[in-house]
Design an enzyme around this catalytic site. Sequence first.
Site, PDB file in Angstrom:
ATOM      1  N   SER A  19     -50.506 -31.921  21.072  1.00  0.00           N
ATOM      2  CA  SER A  19     -51.676 -32.040  21.936  1.00  0.00           C
ATOM      3  C   SER A  19     -51.538 -33.275  22.816  1.00  0.00           C
ATOM      4  O   SER A  19     -50.583 -33.389  23.570  1.00  0.00           O
ATOM      5  CB  SER A  19     -52.942 -32.048  21.090  1.00  0.00           C
ATOM      6  OG  SER A  19     -54.084 -31.873  21.885  1.00  0.00           O
ATOM      7  N   HIS A  71     -55.728 -24.412  17.437  1.00  0.00           N
ATOM      8  CA  HIS A  71     -55.181 -25.706  17.831  1.00  0.00           C
ATOM      9  C   HIS A  71     -55.169 -26.655  16.636  1.00  0.00           C
ATOM     10  O   HIS A  71     -56.140 -26.735  15.886  1.00  0.00           O
ATOM     11  CB  HIS A  71     -56.055 -26.280  18.949  1.00  0.00           C
ATOM     12  CG  HIS A  71     -55.462 -27.443  19.669  1.00  0.00           C
ATOM     13  ND1 HIS A  71     -54.324 -27.337  20.425  1.00  0.00           N
ATOM     14  CD2 HIS A  71     -55.866 -28.734  19.765  1.00  0.00           C
ATOM     15  CE1 HIS A  71     -54.052 -28.520  20.964  1.00  0.00           C
ATOM     16  NE2 HIS A  71     -54.969 -29.387  20.572  1.00  0.00           N
ATOM     17  N   GLU A  99     -54.765 -20.719  19.919  1.00  0.00           N
ATOM     18  CA  GLU A  99     -55.177 -22.095  20.205  1.00  0.00           C
ATOM     19  C   GLU A  99     -56.684 -22.247  20.385  1.00  0.00           C
ATOM     20  O   GLU A  99     -57.318 -23.123  19.805  1.00  0.00           O
ATOM     21  CB  GLU A  99     -54.470 -22.593  21.472  1.00  0.00           C
ATOM     22  CG  GLU A  99     -52.973 -22.774  21.350  1.00  0.00           C
ATOM     23  CD  GLU A  99     -52.573 -24.119  20.777  1.00  0.00           C
ATOM     24  OE1 GLU A  99     -53.470 -24.920  20.439  1.00  0.00           O
ATOM     25  OE2 GLU A  99     -51.362 -24.366  20.662  1.00  0.00           O
TER      26      GLU A  99
END
Length: 546
Positions: A224, A468, A362
């Site tokens: 990320s 995610h 995600e």
Amino acid sequence: MRHTRSVSKWFVTALALGGLAWGLAAPEPAAARTPVAAGASKTRDVGTVVGTTAGKVRGTASERLRSFRGIPYAAPPVGGLRWTPPRPAAPWTGVRDATSPGAPCAQPVGLPVGTPGENEDCLYLNVTAPARTDGERPVIVWIHGGSLMYGSGDMYGPDRLAARGAVVVSVNYRLGVMGFLSGTTVEGADGLGLEDQQAALRWVRANAAAFGGDAGNVTIMGESGGGYSVCDHLASPRSAGLFDRAVVQSAPCATGGTRTRAEAEADARRIVTALDCDKTKTRTRTRTNNTTNINTTSIINNRNTEACLRRASAADLLKAYGPFNEPRPVAGTELMPLSPAEALRTGRFNRVPVLVGVNHDEERGSVLGRELAPGGAPMKPEEYGPAVRQAFGDRADDVLGRYPLSRFASAGEALATAMTDASWSAPTLDTARLLSRWTPTRMYEFGERDTPWFEGYPAPSFEQRAQHMSELAYLFDLDLFQDVKPEQTGFRDRMIRTWVEFAASGRTDWPAFRGADGHVQTLSSDTWGRTDFTRDHHYRFWKRHS
């Protein structure tokens, strides 16, 4: 294709925070879990004192691992060193205690992925290494995520990676307003978080051998916000020669990693205005008969603005900056001459073997985070169309045709699927295509369906699957998540082995990505093989609408 920016704040925030945003309060912390791979908990003194370039440090050791925490890699950026490039750490005499991590860098309150605080003395790193010092081990430098706003290196327990044979270094670096303030407001301050990471990489080159690591085999790895930092290191000339391989998790370099000067300046103006640092008062006198009138005029003065910001407390700066931002280094500077996308497109980047990947689902985390936020609720069917229109604007009719609600069990799943494909899957494939033109590239998709949910939160209304951050539960020991199920131990071990073997050799047990439709490997407990990524994520549809 750029990330969609017309969507509501909950999506923008969740983009790099795993979805638990929207003011969702963190639960009570779970009791720390002891990593299985760490071996016996009884410590011993053998090999716990190591000499670094600044002085000796004493850590701890178990049967299988040695741990050194809170080692300074740069001088504290406090006082007159606030918003200056990292300086060398002062040497010390004797043996420095290295059994506790350094303070997390200053960051806001409110998100479970963060470690809130106002400490500016935070440039520390941690080293976890195999107990045996025979041979040189590959070095993995972990750059934590959190949108470059939140987190700390010690949140991510690296024992399993180290037990597999790597020396793992985790790093704290300046975040948010302390690390990425516009350079037109405070000269040279718009990429300090990245410069901190570069200082840490120089420290690793100089000191890895003392911990049993191969200083000539360093892999940078991030997820990320940390993954976008890896994109930036690939693109930054100042990172040349500091690493030998790169792992990019959930951070498509083709659409992120930097911002424009205009975007950075808009951020800075908000802070300056909130702190009333944008004006200085001048007094002019006019005489009318026997009366003196004093007129006060406000003018902009950059020097006084910077002085005002430097006087501000960390708490006031954090409040002025706010909790929901996505700071990035500015493209078009000496630090970042090109955006990662342009650097990859033209081949002007640091060419090392790259492992790049994305999670299959995600955006499920962001949608679920919205419904679990205070006052939130599962998305109603009638809310799906307006949400798509808000996110995709004049493309909405085509998106609704490709992702009709009738194909999904809920509106939330439908929105998450469309958002995942548009903002994550397609640009990650673009990233692999760009990279593979110039350097050996492997691409994966984390596709596990039965992933741990966040510790202490209510059960979601639909399966979170490979949301995610979910792959991190298989690579690190994280109190943020529930435990990985015992039946997934073999899968977790295989992932860890894959990451360490890539760090050692730059290769994986699946082929390199080549051509327009290169090999994409699905990683899950029931499937470990090639996936038809372009079909599964409607890649050609999104390219027509980019």
